[in-house]
Design a protein around this motif. Structure first.
Motif, mmCIF file in Angstrom:
data_model
loop_
_atom_site.group_PDB
_atom_site.id
_atom_site.type_symbol
_atom_site.label_atom_id
_atom_site.label_comp_id
_atom_site.label_asym_id
_atom_site.label_seq_id
_atom_site.Cartn_x
_atom_site.Cartn_y
_atom_site.Cartn_z
ATOM 1 N N ARG A 292 -19.252 -44.215 -28.914
ATOM 2 C CA ARG A 292 -19.182 -42.990 -29.715
ATOM 3 C C ARG A 292 -20.355 -42.062 -29.394
ATOM 4 O O ARG A 292 -20.173 -40.842 -29.223
ATOM 5 C CB ARG A 292 -19.155 -43.338 -31.200
ATOM 6 N N ASN A 293 -21.553 -42.617 -29.285
ATOM 7 C CA ASN A 293 -22.738 -41.809 -28.973
ATOM 8 C C ASN A 293 -22.659 -41.218 -27.565
ATOM 9 O O ASN A 293 -23.055 -40.067 -27.337
ATOM 10 C CB ASN A 293 -23.999 -42.654 -29.111
ATOM 11 N N THR A 294 -22.128 -42.002 -26.630
ATOM 12 C CA THR A 294 -22.006 -41.530 -25.243
ATOM 13 C C THR A 294 -21.008 -40.384 -25.133
ATOM 14 O O THR A 294 -21.244 -39.394 -24.427
ATOM 15 C CB THR A 294 -21.586 -42.695 -24.323
ATOM 16 N N SER A 296 -20.206 -38.369 -27.560
ATOM 17 C CA SER A 296 -20.811 -37.214 -28.244
ATOM 18 C C SER A 296 -21.751 -36.470 -27.305
ATOM 19 O O SER A 296 -21.765 -35.230 -27.262
ATOM 20 C CB SER A 296 -21.566 -37.696 -29.485
ATOM 21 N N GLU A 297 -22.514 -37.218 -26.512
ATOM 22 C CA GLU A 297 -23.405 -36.594 -25.525
ATOM 23 C C GLU A 297 -22.601 -35.854 -24.467
ATOM 24 O O GLU A 297 -22.960 -34.745 -24.042
ATOM 25 C CB GLU A 297 -24.285 -37.662 -24.868
ATOM 26 N N ARG A 299 -19.714 -34.480 -24.856
ATOM 27 C CA ARG A 299 -19.195 -33.250 -25.475
ATOM 28 C C ARG A 299 -20.247 -32.153 -25.462
ATOM 29 O O ARG A 299 -19.966 -30.992 -25.154
ATOM 30 C CB ARG A 299 -18.744 -33.547 -26.905
ATOM 31 N N LYS A 300 -21.480 -32.508 -25.791
ATOM 32 C CA LYS A 300 -22.562 -31.518 -25.825
ATOM 33 C C LYS A 300 -22.829 -30.937 -24.439
ATOM 34 O O LYS A 300 -23.139 -29.746 -24.297
ATOM 35 C CB LYS A 300 -23.831 -32.153 -26.369
ATOM 36 N N ASP A 336 -10.988 -39.480 -31.245
ATOM 37 C CA ASP A 336 -11.919 -38.536 -31.862
ATOM 38 C C ASP A 336 -12.577 -37.620 -30.834
ATOM 39 O O ASP A 336 -13.146 -36.585 -31.192
ATOM 40 C CB ASP A 336 -13.015 -39.291 -32.626
ATOM 41 N N PHE A 337 -12.480 -38.006 -29.554
ATOM 42 C CA PHE A 337 -13.103 -37.212 -28.490
ATOM 43 C C PHE A 337 -12.078 -36.813 -27.432
ATOM 44 O O PHE A 337 -12.378 -36.759 -26.236
ATOM 45 C CB PHE A 337 -14.253 -38.013 -27.851
#
Length: 419
Positions: A292-294, A296-297, A299-300, A336-337
């Motif tokens: 999930r954190n990867t 999110s990164e 996406r940024k 979610d991504f």
């Protein structure tokens, strides 16, 4: 006395013929379509000649062919963001050809030639990266003589020697990195520490003390996220000290009536429950949080993401007997991504498969095994990543395909509206 009458008769005949000719000419315009068109236009009519159904169908076919040709030309001329070579389930062993437990033919030594030829091709094409989806050697490397092969030197581990044979074949590719995932057959031959040393997989030690091999790599705006689908597993885990081994044991006890005597058998199990066999595994909570954190990164940073794993994740993309145990938890994160995750690539199910997730639009592709292709055929793939599509060029048994990425754009737009 007769001349005036004859002259009158001749004059009458000439006029009669003229009127008759005009009448016939007009009639022809009314009965022939081309003439009718001229007549209609000269009279200012809005009538249009009606083409036959067959002619209209031919026009439609010509228009579609023209459209397809234009799209093919665009694909051939557009420079991709990244090009990758791909191999799945090499499963080399220095033994004669044989069969799987289900009866599928396997060409163990030819698989090494496939790996070598593929990497020579990848190098010639100067692809940016090579993807190995796991199982580079077969479990039968541990019983070479029993399976009709010649014994390897006994002073070194035979599994490691077989891996070195494959790594030598893969070394013909020099233009970039080779990203490895590992599978059940790798664990039949080596522990995770040896896999780290031989394949360069950056295993991490989780708080529980067990090694897990998940990581990501970014190239040209494309992020490859490599999952460890044998995070929770029996294989290669210490029966006495590993928490992940204990968790895997509990999962199999609860879901497989054949465990432990026949832990790899799905007999008596139905549908998706067949996945609860010992040659599969699951993804732990620490790895899911990392995923999930990867993402999110990614996406940024605006990266396009391709998920790599040995086991398939989406039901319907392969036989249920090959799925990750807790596939639903993995899917929940990926959905979610869906604005950044383009596709998920996996192996394990040797016949290959494909399904697009209806909820997210993400493409789930299972690649055909290099192992099950007789000489002179060689099964592998090249992947071209474009901004709006993925192009798969298959060789041997591998199917070619084009996957559009409209789901990334659509969800990205909806996210911006919510911000």
């Amino acid at each position: 006395m007769n001349f005036p009458r004859m002259g009158y008769q001749l004059k009458f005949c000439w006029r009669t013929y003229f009127v008759l000719a005009v009448f016939l000419f007009g009639a022809s315009h009314c009965y022939f379509p081309s003439a009718k068109l001229v007549c209609s236009r000269s009279m200012g009519s809005s009538l249009v000649p009606r083409r036959s159904k067959r002619l209209r169908e031919n026009d439609d076919l010509r228009l579609q062919a023209s459209k397809d040709a234009q799209e093919a030309e665009i694909r051939s001329t557009t420079t991709p963001m990244l090009r990758a070579g791909l191999l799945a389930d090499i499963q080399y062993a220095p033994i004669p050809d044989g069969f799987s437990y289900s009866g599928s033919p396997r060409y163990y030594q030819h698989a090494l030639d496939v790996a070598r030829s593929a990497c020579i091709h990848f190098e010639q094409e100067k692809v940016d990266v090579v993807l190995n989806l796991g199982d580079i050697v077969d479990g039968k490397c541990q019983s070479i003589v029993e399976n009709g092969g010649k014994a390897l030197p006994s002073d070194r581990d035979v599994g490691e020697q077989c891996v070195e044979h494959v790594m030598e074949a893969l070394s013909h590719y020099k233009n970039g990195d080779i990203l490895h995932s590992y599978g059940n057959h790798c664990l039949y031959n080596m522990d995770r520490q040896t896999l780290q040393k031989k394949l360069g997989i950056p295993f991490v030690k989780e708080p529980c003390g067990d090694l897990v091999g998940y990581y990501s790599s970014v190239k040209n705006g494309v992020r490859f996220v490599v999952l460890d689908s044998y995070d929770i597993a029996l294989m290669g885990r210490c029966e006495k000290t590993s928490n992940k081994h204990r968790e895997a044991t509990e999962i199999l006890k609860a879901n497989n009536p054949n465990f432990p005597a026949h832990e790899n058998s799905p007999e008596g199990m139905n549908g998706l429950a067949k996945r609860f066999v010992a040659f599969n595994g699951g993804i732990g909570q620490v790895q899911l949080e990392w995923l999930r954190n990867t993402l999110s990164e990614a996406r940024k940073k605006g990266d396009k993401v391709i998920i790599l794993s040995h086991q398939p994740i989406l039901p319907g993309s392969s036989s249920p007997v090959c799925l990750v145990w807790n596939y639903s938890e993995v899917l929940h994160v990926l959905r979610d991504f869906r604005d950044v995750v383009t596709a998920s690539f996996s192996g394990h199910a040797h016949k290959g498969g494909y399904r697009r997730d209806e909820k997210s639009g993400i493409h789930f592709r299972v690649f055909e095994a290099a192992l099950e292709n007789p000489d002179p055929h060689k099964t592998y793939a090249m992947v071209s990543v474009h901004d709006d599509r993925l192009e798969i060029t298959g060789f041997g048994n591998c199917e070619s395909a084009v996957y559009n990425l409209d789901h990334n754009l659509a969800h990205s737009v909806s996210l911006k509206r919510l911000q």
